[in-house]
Design a protein around this motif. Structure first.
Motif, short mmCIF file in Angstrom:
data_model
loop_
_atom_site.label_atom_id
_atom_site.label_comp_id
_atom_site.label_asym_id
_atom_site.label_seq_id
_atom_site.Cartn_x
_atom_site.Cartn_y
_atom_site.Cartn_z
N ALA A 214 0.83 -1.20 0.00
CA ALA A 214 0.00 0.00 0.00
C ALA A 214 0.87 1.26 0.00
O ALA A 214 0.63 2.20 -0.77
CB ALA A 214 -0.94 0.00 1.20
N LEU A 215 1.88 1.29 0.84
CA LEU A 215 2.76 2.46 0.90
C LEU A 215 3.45 2.70 -0.44
O LEU A 215 3.62 3.84 -0.88
CB LEU A 215 3.80 2.29 2.01
CG LEU A 215 3.30 2.50 3.44
CD1 LEU A 215 4.36 2.06 4.43
CD2 LEU A 215 2.93 3.96 3.67
N ASN A 216 3.88 1.63 -1.10
CA ASN A 216 4.55 1.77 -2.39
C ASN A 216 3.63 2.34 -3.46
O ASN A 216 4.10 2.90 -4.45
CB ASN A 216 5.10 0.41 -2.84
CG ASN A 216 6.44 0.09 -2.20
OD1 ASN A 216 7.34 0.92 -2.18
ND2 ASN A 216 6.56 -1.10 -1.65
N ASP A 217 2.32 2.20 -3.27
CA ASP A 217 1.37 2.79 -4.22
C ASP A 217 1.26 4.30 -4.06
O ASP A 217 0.84 4.99 -4.99
CB ASP A 217 -0.03 2.17 -4.02
CG ASP A 217 -0.27 1.00 -4.94
OD1 ASP A 217 0.68 0.58 -5.65
OD2 ASP A 217 -1.41 0.49 -4.96
N PHE A 218 1.63 4.81 -2.89
CA PHE A 218 1.37 6.21 -2.57
C PHE A 218 2.62 7.07 -2.44
O PHE A 218 2.53 8.30 -2.50
CB PHE A 218 0.58 6.31 -1.26
CG PHE A 218 -0.67 5.49 -1.25
CD1 PHE A 218 -1.50 5.45 -2.35
CD2 PHE A 218 -1.02 4.74 -0.13
CE1 PHE A 218 -2.66 4.68 -2.35
CE2 PHE A 218 -2.18 3.98 -0.12
CZ PHE A 218 -2.99 3.95 -1.23
N LEU A 219 3.78 6.46 -2.25
CA LEU A 219 5.01 7.21 -2.06
C LEU A 219 6.11 6.68 -2.98
O LEU A 219 6.22 5.45 -3.16
CB LEU A 219 5.50 7.11 -0.61
CG LEU A 219 4.65 7.82 0.45
CD1 LEU A 219 5.08 7.39 1.84
CD2 LEU A 219 4.76 9.35 0.30
N PRO A 220 6.93 7.56 -3.58
CA PRO A 220 8.06 7.10 -4.39
C PRO A 220 9.00 6.23 -3.57
O PRO A 220 9.19 6.46 -2.36
CB PRO A 220 8.75 8.41 -4.82
CG PRO A 220 7.69 9.47 -4.67
CD PRO A 220 6.84 9.03 -3.53
N GLY A 221 9.60 5.25 -4.21
CA GLY A 221 10.41 4.26 -3.51
C GLY A 221 11.54 4.85 -2.68
O GLY A 221 11.74 4.47 -1.52
N LYS A 222 12.30 5.81 -3.25
CA LYS A 222 13.43 6.39 -2.52
C LYS A 222 12.95 7.19 -1.32
O LYS A 222 13.56 7.14 -0.25
CB LYS A 222 14.25 7.29 -3.46
CG LYS A 222 15.04 6.51 -4.51
CD LYS A 222 15.90 7.44 -5.34
CE LYS A 222 16.72 6.66 -6.37
NZ LYS A 222 17.55 7.56 -7.22
N GLN A 223 11.84 7.93 -1.50
CA GLN A 223 11.31 8.71 -0.38
C GLN A 223 10.81 7.79 0.72
O GLN A 223 11.04 8.04 1.91
CB GLN A 223 10.19 9.62 -0.86
CG GLN A 223 9.63 10.50 0.25
CD GLN A 223 8.47 11.36 -0.21
OE1 GLN A 223 7.91 11.16 -1.28
NE2 GLN A 223 8.10 12.34 0.61
N LEU A 224 10.13 6.70 0.35
CA LEU A 224 9.63 5.74 1.34
C LEU A 224 10.78 5.12 2.11
O LEU A 224 10.73 5.01 3.35
CB LEU A 224 8.80 4.66 0.64
CG LEU A 224 8.29 3.53 1.52
CD1 LEU A 224 7.43 4.06 2.66
CD2 LEU A 224 7.48 2.54 0.68
#
Length: 336
Positions: A214-224
């Motif tokens: 779910a988080l990967n759907d909403f935030l860019p990978g590097k920022q996450l």
């Protein structure tokens, strides 16, 4: 867009009235129809009508009620394209489920929910906007913004966790909370944790994967990755919450039906100043040992009438995964 009705000449059989809709922008009309007219085919399937394309006109044939609803859905989808938003899989069902546009006021916290045509909400995240697709989802999203403690209870595939994480990300990027904390009970569903390879984190991570997804759907990978490294976003087993006070955070407990009564009490009492807490679960998928009561059921019983707590319920009709998922859930419910 122009809408008109045309009745073909009389024949031996009863004439079939057709509704004609004109769309001025042929480029948008192509997007409206979809690749190989798949969007039109989905509307035909859902509303039992026939849609025929004639240049920049669409002719709708069928029962009058179906024609009117198909015309409304096509107009709403065309408006969506005109506003610069794409049509995605599931948008046809969303328009039908949500019904005609309604006048809604923005909701608290600086109107973090942006209203738009169609009577639904758009939740802003870093990667994409997220829209509730059923009335139950819409009410649930409202409660997540309005209440400090909210429950989302219902079968798999109804968007309980996905929407909660989306709202959490929206509040985080707008500065309403400083952290996002996502927790799950690491309850074994037929497999033993000890038999999995790796250290404790590697053993537990598979249980947390839906939250990562779910988080990967909403935030860019590097920022996450950076936010997780800084502990501004945490994903952890429920047991790791003991002894903490969670302030200025958006907190989600997923799969809460697998928390015991004591674990649920422990988690609920972690709520600190400036925080929001969401509890999601499915009463039909309890994996606790036989004889161990579910903390989610106890929370419903004990907290159902406590002011300031919202309980939101979903059914198989709110499933937004593959249509077969709803049919499977209904078949199992009928066998109880």
């Amino acid at each position: 867009m122009a809408i008109g009705a045309l009745t073909p000449p009389q024949t031996d059989t009863a004439p079939q009235r057709e509704v004609l809709i004109e769309f001025p922008d042929n480029r948008l009309l192509i997007d409206l129809c979809g690749e190989h007219d798949r969007n039109l085919a989905e509307i035909e399937r859902l509303l039992s009508v026939q849609i025929v394309r004639r240049g920049n006109l669409l002719a709708i044939l069928g029962e009058e009620a179906g024609q009117a609803e198909a015309a409304r859905v096509l107009q709403a989808l065309y408006d969506r394209l005109e506003s610069g938003r794409a049509i995605e899989a599931g948008d046809m069902q969303r328009e039908i489920r949500m019904g005609p546009a309604t006048e809604d006021a923005g909701l608290g916290d600086g109107d973090q929910l942006e209203m738009f045509k169609g009577g639904t909400f758009e939740i802003k995240t870093r990667k994409k906007p997220v829209e509730p697709r059923t009335q139950a989802q819409k009410s649930y999203v409202q409660s997540l913004f309005e209440y400090e403690l909210a429950f989302g209870i219902g079968p798999a595939g109804t968007g309980k966790t996905y929407l909660a994480v989306a709202v959490g990300v929206s509040m985080f990027i707008s500065g309403l909370v400083d952290r996002i904390i996502l927790a799950r009970p690491a309850v074994e569903a037929g497999e033993k944790l000890g038999y999995l390879p790796g250290d404790m984190k590697e053993k537990v991570d598979p249980y947390m994967q839906p939250l990562y997804d779910a988080l990967n759907d909403f935030l860019p990978g590097k920022q996450l990755a950076k936010l997780m490294e800084e502990k501004r976003i945490e994903i952890a087993p429920l047991a790791f919450m003991r002894g903490r006070t969670l302030s200025n955070a958006f907190i989600v407990l997923d799969e809460a039906q697998n928390a015991t009564t004591m674990q649920m009490k422990m988690f609920l009492t972690r709520l600190g100043e400036g925080s929001r807490m969401v509890i999601t679960g499915d009463r039909s998928q309890v994996d606790l040992p036989r004889g161990v009561p579910s903390g989610l059921a106890d929370a419903e019983r004990l907290l159902g009438k406590v002011p300031g707590i919202s309980f939101n319920y979903f059914t198989a009709d709110d499933v937004v995964r593959h249509p077969l998922v709803a049919a499977i859930i209904k078949a199992y419910e009928a066998d109880v």
